[in-house]
Design an enzyme around this catalytic site. Structure first.
Site, PDB file in Angstrom:
ATOM      1  N   THR A   1       0.859  -1.444   0.063  1.00 50.11           N
ATOM      2  CA  THR A   1       0.080  -0.018   0.115  1.00 50.11           C
ATOM      3  C   THR A   1       0.986   1.169  -0.144  1.00 50.11           C
ATOM      4  O   THR A   1       0.640   2.204  -0.805  1.00 50.11           O
ATOM      5  CB  THR A   1      -1.005   0.002   1.410  1.00 50.11           C
ATOM      6  OG1 THR A   1      -1.722  -1.089   1.221  1.00 50.11           O
ATOM      7  CG2 THR A   1      -1.881   1.234   1.244  1.00 50.11           C
ATOM      8  N   THR A   2       1.673   1.327   0.818  1.00 51.18           N
ATOM      9  CA  THR A   2       2.855   2.607   0.994  1.00 51.18           C
ATOM     10  C   THR A   2       3.491   2.810  -0.351  1.00 51.18           C
ATOM     11  O   THR A   2       3.537   3.707  -0.823  1.00 51.18           O
ATOM     12  CB  THR A   2       3.823   2.405   2.184  1.00 51.18           C
ATOM     13  OG1 THR A   2       2.928   2.156   3.311  1.00 51.18           O
ATOM     14  CG2 THR A   2       4.450   3.569   2.392  1.00 51.18           C
ATOM     15  N   TRP A   3       3.845   1.976  -0.905  1.00 51.45           N
ATOM     16  CA  TRP A   3       4.792   1.864  -2.448  1.00 51.45           C
ATOM     17  C   TRP A   3       3.652   2.493  -3.310  1.00 51.45           C
ATOM     18  O   TRP A   3       4.022   3.518  -4.141  1.00 51.45           O
ATOM     19  CB  TRP A   3       5.285   0.843  -2.471  1.00 51.45           C
ATOM     20  CG  TRP A   3       6.150   0.604  -3.873  1.00 51.45           C
ATOM     21  CD1 TRP A   3       7.001   1.725  -4.330  1.00 51.45           C
ATOM     22  CD2 TRP A   3       6.290  -0.258  -4.911  1.00 51.45           C
ATOM     23  NE1 TRP A   3       7.581   1.286  -5.357  1.00 51.45           N
ATOM     24  CE2 TRP A   3       7.225   0.078  -5.590  1.00 51.45           C
ATOM     25  CE3 TRP A   3       5.794  -1.467  -4.775  1.00 51.45           C
ATOM     26  CZ2 TRP A   3       7.755  -0.650  -6.966  1.00 51.45           C
ATOM     27  CZ3 TRP A   3       6.371  -2.325  -6.052  1.00 51.45           C
ATOM     28  CH2 TRP A   3       7.184  -1.791  -6.886  1.00 51.45           C
TER      29      TRP A   3
ATOM     30  N   HIS B   1      -8.870   0.214   2.471  1.00 45.15           N
ATOM     31  CA  HIS B   1      -8.535  -1.455   2.824  1.00 45.15           C
ATOM     32  C   HIS B   1      -9.856  -2.269   2.745  1.00 45.15           C
ATOM     33  O   HIS B   1      -9.662  -3.536   2.858  1.00 45.15           O
ATOM     34  CB  HIS B   1      -7.884  -1.585   4.221  1.00 45.15           C
ATOM     35  CG  HIS B   1      -6.423  -1.218   4.348  1.00 45.15           C
ATOM     36  ND1 HIS B   1      -5.519  -1.504   3.045  1.00 45.15           N
ATOM     37  CD2 HIS B   1      -5.694  -0.645   5.397  1.00 45.15           C
ATOM     38  CE1 HIS B   1      -4.512  -1.075   3.604  1.00 45.15           C
ATOM     39  NE2 HIS B   1      -4.320  -0.683   4.918  1.00 45.15           N
TER      40      HIS B   1
END
Length: 331
Positions: free
Chosen positions: A75-77, A135
């Site tokens: 998710t962060t990437w 999410h």
């Protein structure tokens, strides 16, 4: 750092079938524990109010871009990649890019976490396109999203790596020491954050099959790692912002990938020492903040082989094979 208990110590297992997903539970006791069962999925109790509020109140725009992920699939990437891609005309000077001074999660709001608190909607920049994330599985998305023509970017990952990454992350942010074996048993029973993981993936996959006109792209974390330039161009085409010949000649594709690389992001001062806080949030976890470094562990694929026993591999492989049989989907 948090008063919350680990997911493994707060879930009632009595009504679950062996290695099977939970049954739908329409009456949810928000105070019952770390995870609450909601329409067949296990939702972190602290985010359940946000899930329900977004379902009722969020109004999607046809121009919205929604990044959908289960926790710990990259998710962060992907938040960094999408933010840099969509906003590249606004920030041509990469030496002054917002990603250099902000955690990607601070730049791409999540519907159920930092947009909906106590049923109050966070103001959104009215400019289009709006870049958002969630999410939530497809079946729990707000009706306005399902009825819109907004674009959905869905990211998934090898279930074994997903589990290992989730186990490390939860133990770190909740300051707990849940054993690998205990966490794995619950993951196999479907009791993980926004799980069962396979149902999360299949909820979106089945929608894409049943409604091919739905604007949705599936991206596998491992394939993005192996061929980043190919898939970044693919994402740009999907989002109607393809790279121009001039950008290709200037090396913009590689510039974005370098900016958003694990090595670059994880070594930035803001991500080594910063904390992700949401003031006035109802949970201590977000009021006190999560270390930015918690979101950057390895950024590799295949680390699961260092943790799984042959029995664990066999058990999860059997579950996955059973769950995806006949769907046409492959991890």
């Amino acid at each position: 750092m948090s008063t919350l208990q680990s997911p493994s110590s707060t879930i009632d297992l009595e009504h679950l079938e062996e290695d099977g997903p939970s049954q739908e539970c329409k009456d949810v006791d928000i105070e019952k524990g770390q995870l609450s069962e909601y329409h067949g999925f296990w939702i972190p109790t602290w985010s359940l109010e946000g899930v329900m509020a977004s379902q009722k109140q969020f109004q999607a725009h046809d121009t919205d871009i929604l990044l959908m992920t289960a926790p710990k699939v990259g998710t962060t990437w992907f938040k960094a990649i999408l933010f840099a891609l969509v906003n590249r005309m606004h920030y041509p000077n990469l030496q002054e890019h917002p990603l250099l001074t902000n955690l990607p999660h601070a730049l791409v709001p999540m519907l159920e976490v930092d947009m909906y608190k106590k049923k109050k909607v966070k103001d959104l920049n009215p400019a289009s396109p709006r870049l958002l994330s969630t999410h939530m599985p497809y079946t729990l998305l707000p009706t306005s999203v399902k009825n819109s023509t907004c674009k959905i970017v869905y990211v998934y990952r090898n279930p074994k790596d997903t589990f290992v990454s989730l186990w490390h992350f939860l133990n770190r942010v909740h300051s707990t020491t849940v054993s690998l074996e205990e966490a794995f048993d619950k993951f196999c029973r479907g009791m993980s954050s926004f799980g069962p993981y396979w149902d999360h993936v299949l909820s979106c996959w089945k929608e894409s099959i049943e409604k091919p006109a739905r604007k949705m792209i599936f991206l596998k974390y491992e394939e993005m790692k192996e061929q980043p330039t190919i898939h970044l161009r693919r994402i740009a085409e999907f989002l109607d912002c393809p790279f121009s010949l001039e950008e290709e000649a200037k090396g913009t594709v590689n510039d974005i990938l370098k900016l958003c690389s694990f090595d670059n992001l994880s070594n930035l001062e803001v991500n080594k020492n910063g904390r992700f806080c949401i003031p006035n949030h109802e949970t201590t976890l977000f009021r006190q903040g999560i270390d930015h470094a918690s979101f950057f562990r390895q950024g590799n694929s295949g680390d699961w082989v260092n943790y799984f026993t042959p029995h664990m591999t066999k058990r999860l492989d059997h579950i996955i094979e059973e769950k995806i049989y006949g769907t046409g989907f492959k991890f």
